[in-house]
Design an enzyme around this catalytic site. Structure first.
Site, mmCIF file in Angstrom:
data_model
loop_
_atom_site.group_PDB
_atom_site.id
_atom_site.type_symbol
_atom_site.label_atom_id
_atom_site.label_comp_id
_atom_site.label_asym_id
_atom_site.label_seq_id
_atom_site.Cartn_x
_atom_site.Cartn_y
_atom_site.Cartn_z
ATOM 1 C CG ASP A 101 0.294 -0.891 6.315
ATOM 2 O OD1 ASP A 101 -0.380 0.112 6.588
ATOM 3 O OD2 ASP A 101 0.216 -1.956 6.941
ATOM 4 C CG ASP A 136 -0.456 -0.094 12.961
ATOM 5 O OD1 ASP A 136 0.325 -0.140 13.919
ATOM 6 O OD2 ASP A 136 -1.217 0.867 12.752
#
Length: 226
Positions: free
Chosen positions: A20, A22
């Site tokens: 991922d 953020d």
């Protein structure tokens, strides 16, 4: 009584690594809270509730959930995206993230993010991180996290089965997506929520080590010591 985790349980071996962005590779908390805070003030919403449920999901899904009846979800999402793209102050890489990315063969890494490609490029650059050649962004999926589509798509692009990959995620929605995809998932940071069975946790990458070997068939094997 605290029972130490066996060393073997803290070692993961795989052929591909899915990250991922953020909260997992990039700390963009200040920008995210600023933009969603302005959205909350405009419509008289509870910013704490927005932040609690928006982390790790596509912006359009959050706008759709919280915007007042009759609001133009597409226009509002585009407006928030434009705000995020020009705000990069305070964006940094998580400790150890840059070194970790450099330690993994480039052809075995994918980014799977709820941001669109433009925002992903901006934030990775602001954090001083190289964008992986394989990236599954919000504009490339039909269903956002916690749906597993993004992680399954990334595994397919890298040519591996879900069981041969590892996901690194920070948000409950993303962790749920990794688990639903049948991919071993490692939770990162302080905002993971309650973890599903079998999901390991690390605060960041500062204590993570990586080794890469080649099997008899010439395929690379990546081992993480967490």
């Amino acid at each position: 009584m605290n029972i130490p985790t066996p060393a073997a349980a803290r070692t993961l071996t795989c052929r591909a690594v899915l990250f991922d962005m953020d909260g997992t590779l990039v700390d963009s908390t200040a920008v995210v809270e600023e933009v969603w805070g302005e959205f909350a003030v405009r419509y008289g919403l509870d910013i704490a509730e927005i932040l609690r449920t928006s982390h790790g999901v596509q912006a359009a899904d959050t706008v759709r959930r919280f915007a007042p009846a009759g609001a133009d979800v597409v226009a509002l999402t585009a407006e928030l995206g434009a705000m995020e793209r020009v705000r990069t102050a305070g964006i940094v890489a998580l400790p150890g993230a840059a070194e970790l990315l450099r330690s993994i063969p480039a052809q075995a890494v994918a980014l799977v993010t709820s941001a669109d490609r433009s925002l992903a490029d901006i934030r990775m650059d602001a954090a001083g991180l190289a964008m992986p050649a394989t990236a599954v962004t919000a504009d490339l999926v039909t269903w956002g996290k916690p749906h597993p589509e993004g992680y399954l798509k990334a595994a397919g692009l890298l040519g591996v089965k879900p069981e041969d990959a590892v996901v690194f995620e920070d948000a409950p929605a993303g962790i749920a997506a990794g688990v639903a995809a049948g991919i071993r998932t490692v939770a990162v940071g302080p905002s993971t929520g309650a973890l599903p069975a079998g999901v390991l946790h690390i605060p960041d990458y500062s204590a993570v080590s990586v080794s890469v070997e080649t099997d008899a068939g010439g395929r690379q094997i990546i081992s993480f010591r967490l």
